[in-house]
Design a protein around this motif. Structure first.
Motif, mmCIF file in Angstrom:
data_model
loop_
_atom_site.group_PDB
_atom_site.id
_atom_site.type_symbol
_atom_site.label_atom_id
_atom_site.label_comp_id
_atom_site.label_asym_id
_atom_site.label_seq_id
_atom_site.Cartn_x
_atom_site.Cartn_y
_atom_site.Cartn_z
ATOM 1 N N TRP A 138 7.687 3.313 11.228
ATOM 2 C CA TRP A 138 7.098 3.605 9.545
ATOM 3 C C TRP A 138 7.032 5.159 9.527
ATOM 4 O O TRP A 138 7.394 5.556 8.436
ATOM 5 C CB TRP A 138 5.693 2.779 9.507
ATOM 6 C CG TRP A 138 4.658 3.382 10.481
ATOM 7 C CD1 TRP A 138 4.338 2.532 11.513
ATOM 8 C CD2 TRP A 138 3.857 4.541 10.526
ATOM 9 N NE1 TRP A 138 3.101 3.238 12.101
ATOM 10 C CE2 TRP A 138 3.224 4.390 11.696
ATOM 11 C CE3 TRP A 138 3.899 5.671 9.711
ATOM 12 C CZ2 TRP A 138 2.012 5.672 11.946
ATOM 13 C CZ3 TRP A 138 2.783 6.617 9.999
ATOM 14 C CH2 TRP A 138 1.907 6.375 10.957
ATOM 15 N N THR A 197 -0.099 -4.193 6.775
ATOM 16 C CA THR A 197 1.254 -5.370 6.804
ATOM 17 C C THR A 197 0.770 -6.702 7.079
ATOM 18 O O THR A 197 1.005 -7.447 6.639
ATOM 19 C CB THR A 197 2.026 -4.789 7.982
ATOM 20 O OG1 THR A 197 2.552 -3.352 7.504
ATOM 21 C CG2 THR A 197 3.363 -5.358 7.918
ATOM 22 N N CYS A 209 1.157 -9.798 4.540
ATOM 23 C CA CYS A 209 2.169 -11.065 5.070
ATOM 24 C C CYS A 209 1.126 -12.131 4.934
ATOM 25 O O CYS A 209 1.540 -13.434 4.692
ATOM 26 C CB CYS A 209 2.476 -10.616 6.532
ATOM 27 S SG CYS A 209 3.827 -9.277 6.593
#
Length: 625
Positions: A497, A581, A585
C-alpha cells in the motif's frame, strides 16, 4: 568508543524487516514461468532462470512446427498489444487534455505566479500530469511569446518530473508477486529519483547563475538554424487508429494560454480537419481614428470612421472522421468517457503483455536475453557498457517518440529479472535524452518568429538532462537514484500500500503544498519550508549514521525507540490499513451473506405458503363433500 552490538543487531534486523525477510519462512520468490534461485543474502540479485523446457533437438517434427507456430503467434500478439498500449497512451493524453486542458491553459496564463521558480516547477509538473504529455506542455510554453525563456526553465524541469509517473503506475501491475514487485517498482522509480535529485541540485544553481539559459543562448547565436520538419516515425502508425477515435484542436489550449478571447469557449474536439483561410483587404468601420490601421488608410464619412483592414475568413472543406465529430456532449463528458476506456485498455494490454512476456521469456530465450543485456565489456572497458546503454535508450526513445512508452516497456522486464536495476538506470537516462532530441526536431518545425525561443527551450531540456547525467552517473558513488530506488522497492515489497502513498505524496500532495506556499510569498515559503528541509536532512543523516557509524551519535540518538512506534515504523500503519481492509471486506461479505440468507428465507417461505394453500383447498373439498 566501540559500537554497541545491540545497535548493530537493530540495524541488521531493520534491514531484514525492510527486505521482507522472515527467518522462519524465508524470502518470497516468484513461482511463475521464471524460476528464481535462492538469494537470502541479497534480494536484488537477478533470479536464476532455469531452462525447464524441452530442447529443440529432442522434439519431433510435429512438435517443432507447433513450437514455431506458437512462438510466431505470441510475437504477433505481443506486437499487437504493444501497438494498442501505445495507442491507449495517446488516447489517454487526449482524454486528460479534454478534462483539464483548458485549466492547464488558464494556469499558464498566470505570468505573475510563474515568475516564482518553485511555482513554475510545480505547475510544469502538474500540467504534464493533466495532459499526460511533456511535449504538449513544452509546446504550450513555446507558444507564450510574451515570456522570457529564462522564466520557462523551471517549467521544463517540472515537465521532466511529471512525465515519469506513467512507468511508476505500470509497475503496480506486478504487485501480485512480492519479488517481482520489488524489482519492478525500483526499476520504475529510479527514473523518478533521478529527476527529483536533478531538480533539487540544478534548480537552485539555475536561479543563482542562469547557466542553462546563458549556455543555450550562446548555442542559438552560434549556429545558423533554419526551420524544418519534425519526423513523424511512430505517429504514422498510430495516428490512423487514434484519429478515428478522437482528434483535438491543440491550438485552443495555446490560445487560452496566450489570452485569446476567441477560443475561450471553443471546444477542444476538432470538427473540420481540412480548412482554407482566405484573407482579403476590405473597408471596415472602426470606433475612432486611433483604431485605424494607419493614418494613410483612414477616412471619415459623416458619423463613421473607415479604414482598410485584412479580414481573414476560414472556409471549412473537409469534416473529420472520428467518432465524436458530431457529438453533443461536452468536452468534460467526452474526456471522462475516453479516460475510462483508455485506462481499461491500457491496464488490459499491460496485463496481457506481462502474461505473454512471462510465457515467452523463459528457458534458453530468457538466458540469452539476460546475458546480452546485463553483460559488461571485459576489463578495462567495463565502464563503456553503461554509456552504450544510454545511447541505446536514447535511440529507442527517439524511434517510439515517447520516454513513457520506452520506460514502461522495460519496467516489466526489470520485474521479471531479465534486466537489472543497474542496467535499467542508464537506459532510463538515455530515454530522457531521446525525448529531448524529438523536442528539438519538433521545435525546428516552428514558425520563424518563434523558432529561436522554442529551440532554446528544447535545448534547455537537453542541457538539464545532460547535467543530471553528469551529476548522478559517471562516478559510481554518486549513483544515489539506484540506492534510493532499491530502498523504496524494499519498503513497497513489504507494505504494498505504500506504493500508492508514494505516488499520491510525490506527484500530488507535495507539489500542491509547495505551490500553495510559493503563491503565499517567499516569507511564508521560507518560514515553513526551511524547517521541514532541515528536519528531513537531520533524520536522513541520523539514519545513515545509526547503521554505519553509531559511535558518532549521542546515546539517545542511536535508535529511534524514544519516539512512538508510529513515528519511525510502518508496522502500526500497516495494522490500521489491514483492519480497515478487513472491516470493508467483512461488511461486503456480511452484506452478501445477508442477501443470500434473505433469498433462502424467501425460498423457504414459498413452500409454506403453497402448503397452506393446499391445506385450505383440501379443507374446502372436505366441507363440500
Amino acid at each position: 568508543m566501540a559500537p554497541r552490538p545491540d545497535i548493530e543487531i537493530h540495524c541488521l534486523d531493520q534491514q531484514k524487516d525492510d527486505l521482507g525477510v522472515n527467518e522462519s519462512i524465508g524470502p518470497a520468490h516468484s513461482t511463475v514461468a521464471l524460476i528464481e534461485g535462492e538469494s537470502e543474502q541479497d534480494p536484488w540479485d537477478l533470479p536464476e532462470l532455469l531452462d525447464t523446457g524441452e530442447k529443440w533437438s529432442e522434439l519431433n517434427t510435429k512438435a517443432k512446427i507447433l513450437r514455431v507456430v506458437t512462438s510466431v503467434g505470441k510475437i504477433i500478439l505481443l506486437v499487437g498489444f504493444l501497438y494498442m498500449f501505445v495507442c491507449s497512451l495517446d488516447i489517454l493524453s487526449s482524454a486528460f487534455q479534454l478534462v483539464g486542458g483548458k485549466v492547464a491553459g488558464d494556469i499558464f496564463q498566470e505570468n505573475e505566479v510563474l515568475s516564482n521558480p518553485l511555482a513554475g516547477l510545480v505547475i510544469g509538473m502538474l500540467v504534464t500530469l493533466l495532459v499526460q504529455s511533456s511535449s504538449t506542455s513544452s509546446s504550450i510554453v513555446v507558444m507564450l511569446k510574451l515570456w522570457q525563456v529564462q522564466t520557462a526553465v523551471p517549467i521544463i524541469m517540472g515537465t521532466n518530473i511529471g512525465t515519469s509517473i506513467t512507468n511508476t503506475i505500470v509497475a503496480m501491475t506486478q504487485a501480485g508477486d512480492r519479488s517481482m514487485f520489488r524489482r519492478a517498482f525500483a526499476g520504475a522509480t529510479v527514473h523518478d529519483f533521478f529527476n527529483w535529485l536533478s531538480v533539487l541540485v540544478l534548480l537552485p544553481l539555475e536561479v543563482a547563475t542562469g547557466y542553462m539559459y546563458r549556455f543555450t543562448e550562446l548555442l542559438i547565436k552560434a549556429f545558423d538554424i533554419r526551420s524544418g520538419n519534425a519526423p513523424a516515425l511512430l505517429k504514422v502508425i498510430t495516428d490512423p487508429l487514434t484519429h478515428s477515435i478522437i482528434e483535438l484542436d491543440k491550438t485552443v489550449i495555446s490560445g487560452i494560454a496566450t489570452g485569446d478571447p476567441e477560443v475561450k469557449n471553443k471546444s477542444l474536439i476538432k470538427i473540420w480537419c481540412k480548412t482554407f483561410t482566405n484573407t482579403t483587404l476590405m473597408n471596415v468601420t472602426v470606433p475612432g481614428v486611433e483604431n485605424c490601421t494607419s493614418p494613410s488608410f483612414c477616412w471619415t464619412d459623416g458619423e463613421f470612421t473607415w479604414t482598410l483592414k485584412n479580414i481573414s475568413q476560414t472556409i471549412n472543406i473537409k469534416k473529420c472522421s472520428h467518432i465524436f465529430v458530431d457529438t453533443n456532449l461536452s468536452d468534460m463528458v467526452v474526456g471522462l468517457i475516453l479516460l475510462a476506456s483508455s485506462l481499461l485498455v491500457l491496464c488490459l494490454c499491460l496485463i496481457l503483455i506481462v502474461k505473454l512476456l512471462n510465457s515467452m521469456l523463459k528457458g534458453q530465450v530468457a538466458l540469452v536475453i539476460k546475458k546480452i543485456i546485463n553483460t559488461d565489456f571485459p576489463f578495462p572497458f567495463g565502464w563503456v557498457t553503461g554509456y552504450i546503454a544510454i545511447i541505446v535508450g536514447a535511440g529507442m526513445t527517439f524511434v517510439v517518440q515517447s520516454s513513457s512508452v520506452f520506460t514502461s516497456a522495460i519496467t516489466p522486464l526489470v520485474g521479471f529479472g531479465i534486466i537489472s536495476i543497474e542496467r535499467a538506470y542508464p537506459l532510463s537516462l538515455g530515454s530522457n535524452i531521446g525525448t529531448t532530441t524529438t523536442a528539438i526536431l519538433a521545435a525546428m518545425a516552428s514558425p520563424s518568429e518563434t523558432l529561436g525561443s522554442s529551440l532554446q527551450i528544447a535545448l534547455v531540456h537537453l542541457v538539464f538532462n545532460m547535467s543530471g547525467i553528469i551529476l548522478w552517473y559517471p562516478i559510481p558513488f554518486m549513483r544515489f537514484p539506484i540506492q534510493l530506488a532499491k530502498a523504496l522497492g524494499n519498503k513497497t515489497a513489504k507494505y504494498r500500500w505504500f506504493a500508492v502513498v508514494y505516488i499520491l505524496a510525490f506527484f500530488f500532495i507535495i507539489p500542491f503544498l509547495v505551490f500553495g506556499l510559493s503563491v503565499a510569498g517567499w516569507p511564508v515559503l521560507a518560514g515553513i519550508g526551511v524547517p521541514i528541509i532541515v528536519l528531513i536532512t537531520f533524520v536522513t543523516v541520523v539514519n545513515v549514521l545509526q547503521c554505519h557509524c553509531p559511535q558518532w551519535l549521542l546515546p539517545c540518538l542511536r535508535t529511534w525507540d524514544f519516539l512512538p512506534l508510529c513515528a519511525h515504523s510502518l508496522k502500526p500503519w500497516d495494522h490500521v490499513i489491514s483492519v480497515i481492509t478487513a472491516h470493508v471486506c467483512c461488511c461486503c461479505k456480511c452484506c452478501k451473506i445477508s442477501e443470500e440468507n434473505k433469498e433462502k428465507e424467501n425460498k423457504k417461505d414459498q413452500p409454506h405458503e403453497m402448503n397452506s394453500v393446499v391445506i385450505l383447498k383440501s379443507e374446502a373439498k372436505t366441507e363440500t363433500k
